[in-house]
Design a protein around this motif. Structure first.
Motif, PDB file in Angstrom:
ATOM      1  N   GLN A 165      45.664  40.528  36.442  1.00 19.92           N
ATOM      2  CA  GLN A 165      45.680  39.113  36.828  1.00 19.92           C
ATOM      3  C   GLN A 165      44.413  38.742  37.580  1.00 19.92           C
ATOM      4  O   GLN A 165      43.823  37.699  37.342  1.00 19.92           O
ATOM      5  N   GLU A 166      43.993  39.590  38.473  1.00 19.12           N
ATOM      6  CA  GLU A 166      42.816  39.328  39.311  1.00 19.12           C
ATOM      7  C   GLU A 166      41.545  39.193  38.484  1.00 19.12           C
ATOM      8  O   GLU A 166      40.754  38.282  38.685  1.00 19.12           O
ATOM      9  N   VAL A 167      41.347  40.087  37.552  1.00 12.87           N
ATOM     10  CA  VAL A 167      40.088  40.129  36.820  1.00 12.87           C
ATOM     11  C   VAL A 167      40.160  39.384  35.492  1.00 12.87           C
ATOM     12  O   VAL A 167      39.251  38.643  35.142  1.00 12.87           O
ATOM     13  N   LEU A 168      41.247  39.577  34.761  1.00 12.94           N
ATOM     14  CA  LEU A 168      41.293  39.033  33.408  1.00 12.94           C
ATOM     15  C   LEU A 168      42.223  37.836  33.267  1.00 12.94           C
ATOM     16  O   LEU A 168      42.120  37.103  32.292  1.00 12.94           O
ATOM     17  N   GLY A 169      43.119  37.666  34.233  1.00 16.36           N
ATOM     18  CA  GLY A 169      44.023  36.518  34.287  1.00 16.36           C
ATOM     19  C   GLY A 169      44.269  35.786  32.987  1.00 16.36           C
ATOM     20  O   GLY A 169      45.088  36.187  32.185  1.00 16.36           O
ATOM     21  N   GLN A 170      43.539  34.699  32.800  1.00 19.21           N
ATOM     22  CA  GLN A 170      43.777  33.844  31.654  1.00 19.21           C
ATOM     23  C   GLN A 170      43.103  34.346  30.386  1.00 19.21           C
ATOM     24  O   GLN A 170      43.387  33.869  29.300  1.00 19.21           O
ATOM     25  N   ILE A 171      42.193  35.276  30.512  1.00 20.95           N
ATOM     26  CA  ILE A 171      41.502  35.782  29.321  1.00 20.95           C
ATOM     27  C   ILE A 171      42.363  36.815  28.606  1.00 20.95           C
ATOM     28  O   ILE A 171      42.459  36.830  27.389  1.00 20.95           O
ATOM     29  N   TRP A 172      42.977  37.712  29.357  1.00 23.85           N
ATOM     30  CA  TRP A 172      43.817  38.739  28.763  1.00 23.85           C
ATOM     31  C   TRP A 172      45.016  38.972  29.678  1.00 23.85           C
ATOM     32  O   TRP A 172      45.008  39.863  30.518  1.00 23.85           O
ATOM     33  N   ALA A 218      32.353  36.122  41.238  1.00 29.68           N
ATOM     34  CA  ALA A 218      31.030  36.681  40.932  1.00 29.68           C
ATOM     35  C   ALA A 218      30.144  36.671  42.172  1.00 29.68           C
ATOM     36  O   ALA A 218      29.423  37.641  42.439  1.00 29.68           O
ATOM     37  N   ASP A 219      30.220  35.590  42.944  1.00 32.76           N
ATOM     38  CA  ASP A 219      29.417  35.508  44.169  1.00 32.76           C
ATOM     39  C   ASP A 219      29.788  36.624  45.144  1.00 32.76           C
ATOM     40  O   ASP A 219      28.923  37.220  45.782  1.00 32.76           O
ATOM     41  N   ALA A 220      31.087  36.918  45.248  1.00 32.29           N
ATOM     42  CA  ALA A 220      31.532  38.002  46.126  1.00 32.29           C
ATOM     43  C   ALA A 220      30.977  39.341  45.639  1.00 32.29           C
ATOM     44  O   ALA A 220      30.538  40.173  46.439  1.00 32.29           O
ATOM     45  N   LYS A 221      30.993  39.537  44.336  1.00 32.55           N
ATOM     46  CA  LYS A 221      30.428  40.781  43.779  1.00 32.55           C
ATOM     47  C   LYS A 221      28.931  40.852  44.061  1.00 32.55           C
ATOM     48  O   LYS A 221      28.404  41.898  44.423  1.00 32.55           O
ATOM     49  N   ASP A 222      28.236  39.730  43.871  1.00 35.12           N
ATOM     50  CA  ASP A 222      26.787  39.702  44.079  1.00 35.12           C
ATOM     51  C   ASP A 222      26.408  39.946  45.539  1.00 35.12           C
ATOM     52  O   ASP A 222      25.340  40.481  45.824  1.00 35.12           O
ATOM     53  N   ARG A 223      27.286  39.551  46.467  1.00 39.84           N
ATOM     54  CA  ARG A 223      27.027  39.799  47.887  1.00 39.84           C
ATOM     55  C   ARG A 223      27.321  41.248  48.269  1.00 39.84           C
ATOM     56  O   ARG A 223      27.123  41.650  49.401  1.00 39.84           O
ATOM     57  N   GLY A 224      27.857  42.016  47.332  1.00 35.91           N
ATOM     58  CA  GLY A 224      28.126  43.425  47.595  1.00 35.91           C
ATOM     59  C   GLY A 224      29.401  43.681  48.357  1.00 35.91           C
ATOM     60  O   GLY A 224      29.583  44.765  48.909  1.00 35.91           O
ATOM     61  N   GLU A 225      30.303  42.705  48.387  1.00 31.78           N
ATOM     62  CA  GLU A 225      31.543  42.865  49.142  1.00 31.78           C
ATOM     63  C   GLU A 225      32.436  43.965  48.571  1.00 31.78           C
ATOM     64  O   GLU A 225      33.346  44.430  49.233  1.00 31.78           O
ATOM     65  N   PHE A 226      32.179  44.362  47.338  1.00 33.54           N
ATOM     66  CA  PHE A 226      33.015  45.367  46.696  1.00 33.54           C
ATOM     67  C   PHE A 226      32.233  46.651  46.454  1.00 33.54           C
ATOM     68  O   PHE A 226      32.653  47.500  45.684  1.00 33.54           O
ATOM     69  N   GLY A 227      31.081  46.774  47.068  1.00 40.30           N
ATOM     70  CA  GLY A 227      30.256  47.954  46.869  1.00 40.30           C
ATOM     71  C   GLY A 227      29.367  47.804  45.647  1.00 40.30           C
ATOM     72  O   GLY A 227      29.339  46.763  44.996  1.00 40.30           O
ATOM     73  N   PRO A 270      29.158  51.825  39.241  1.00 34.17           N
ATOM     74  CA  PRO A 270      29.278  51.439  37.821  1.00 34.17           C
ATOM     75  C   PRO A 270      30.498  50.557  37.520  1.00 34.17           C
ATOM     76  O   PRO A 270      30.405  49.643  36.715  1.00 34.17           O
ATOM     77  N   GLN A 271      31.628  50.811  38.173  1.00 38.45           N
ATOM     78  CA  GLN A 271      32.811  49.993  37.938  1.00 38.45           C
ATOM     79  C   GLN A 271      32.573  48.554  38.377  1.00 38.45           C
ATOM     80  O   GLN A 271      32.947  47.613  37.688  1.00 38.45           O
ATOM     81  N   VAL A 272      31.965  48.378  39.539  1.00 38.44           N
ATOM     82  CA  VAL A 272      31.712  47.034  40.055  1.00 38.44           C
ATOM     83  C   VAL A 272      30.707  46.305  39.158  1.00 38.44           C
ATOM     84  O   VAL A 272      30.877  45.125  38.850  1.00 38.44           O
ATOM     85  N   ARG A 273      29.678  46.993  38.712  1.00 37.05           N
ATOM     86  CA  ARG A 273      28.692  46.352  37.826  1.00 37.05           C
ATOM     87  C   ARG A 273      29.343  45.964  36.499  1.00 37.05           C
ATOM     88  O   ARG A 273      29.077  44.891  35.964  1.00 37.05           O
ATOM     89  N   SER A 274      30.214  46.813  35.958  1.00 35.19           N
ATOM     90  CA  SER A 274      30.916  46.467  34.719  1.00 35.19           C
ATOM     91  C   SER A 274      31.833  45.268  34.937  1.00 35.19           C
ATOM     92  O   SER A 274      31.911  44.369  34.095  1.00 35.19           O
ATOM     93  N   MET A 275      32.525  45.249  36.072  1.00 40.57           N
ATOM     94  CA  MET A 275      33.392  44.126  36.379  1.00 40.57           C
ATOM     95  C   MET A 275      32.574  42.842  36.501  1.00 40.57           C
ATOM     96  O   MET A 275      32.998  41.777  36.040  1.00 40.57           O
ATOM     97  N   ARG A 276      31.392  42.942  37.075  1.00 40.71           N
ATOM     98  CA  ARG A 276      30.534  41.761  37.227  1.00 40.71           C
ATOM     99  C   ARG A 276      30.147  41.192  35.867  1.00 40.71           C
ATOM    100  O   ARG A 276      30.103  39.974  35.668  1.00 40.71           O
ATOM    101  N   VAL A 277      29.896  42.066  34.890  1.00 39.65           N
ATOM    102  CA  VAL A 277      29.581  41.617  33.532  1.00 39.65           C
ATOM    103  C   VAL A 277      30.773  40.851  32.946  1.00 39.65           C
ATOM    104  O   VAL A 277      30.615  39.787  32.331  1.00 39.65           O
TER     105      VAL A 277
END
Length: 184
Positions: free
Chosen positions: A26-33, A130-139, A142-149
């Motif tokens: 739900q958090e990442v793919l919610g309405q997409i999948w 995406a902004d939270a990911k770009d600020r490095g809030e999640f470290g 490779p998993q975080v970079r893939s999630m950002r994509v």
């Protein structure tokens, strides 16, 4: 993507319960999948039966956390690198647009306003993530970079659909819908 491979990919990040996996979907793919709890639990049973995951821990109230096995890791890697990809996109808004000519113009404008608002709000939610990911809030791994994509795809898809809905308002039929008889 199949639910099976989505679960294997999430479990490759580390052990998780069915509830945790549903929350991640739900958090990442919610309405997409979307992935519903009953389907997740049924697939976890099948993955366990197939030896692709195993129970990592069992907590209170029989809550199980699962972990991926070596065979499961091989399965997800094979899925990522081989086989055909289903590029089908099922967007009900686009199916409905084929029949806009049957709608009253005022109803159509309201519908397109709702669609534009929904898609713009969805793009904004993904953009904030995406902004939270770009600020490095999640470290930064490779998993975080893939999630950002993946998040960027959500931003771009929803923004494109919001732009489409705004554009559709400018070209939609301005007249009253034709009287369609059900008698042939």
């Amino acid at each position: 993507m199949s639910l099976r491979h989505g679960l294997l990919g999430l479990l490759a990040e580390g052990p998780a319960s069915g509830y945790d996996l549903a929350r991640r979907f739900q958090e990442v793919l919610g309405q997409i999948w979307p992935a519903q709890h009953p389907k997740i639990y049924a697939e976890l049973r099948r993955l366990t039966d197939d030896g692709l995951i195993e129970v990592d821990t069992e907590g209170p109230r029989r809550r199980k956390a699962y972990r991926i096995t070596d065979a499961g890791l091989d399965e997800i890697r094979d899925w990522l690198t081989t086989g055909e990809i289903d590029h089908t996109m099922r967007v009900q808004s686009l199916l409905r647009s084929l029949f806009f000519w049957l709608m009253d113009p005022d109803d159509l404008r309201r519908r397109l306003d709702e669609e534009a608002r929904f898609f713009a709000e969805s793009a904004a939610r993904y953009r904030a993530y995406a902004d939270a990911k770009d600020r490095g809030e999640f470290g930064d791994n490779p998993q975080v970079r893939s999630m950002r994509v993946t998040i960027e795809a959500g931003v771009r898809l929803y923004q494109a659909l919001a732009d489409w809905a705004e554009w559709a308002k400018t070209v939609s039929p301005p007249s009253t819908p034709r009287d369609i008889s059900t008698n042939h």
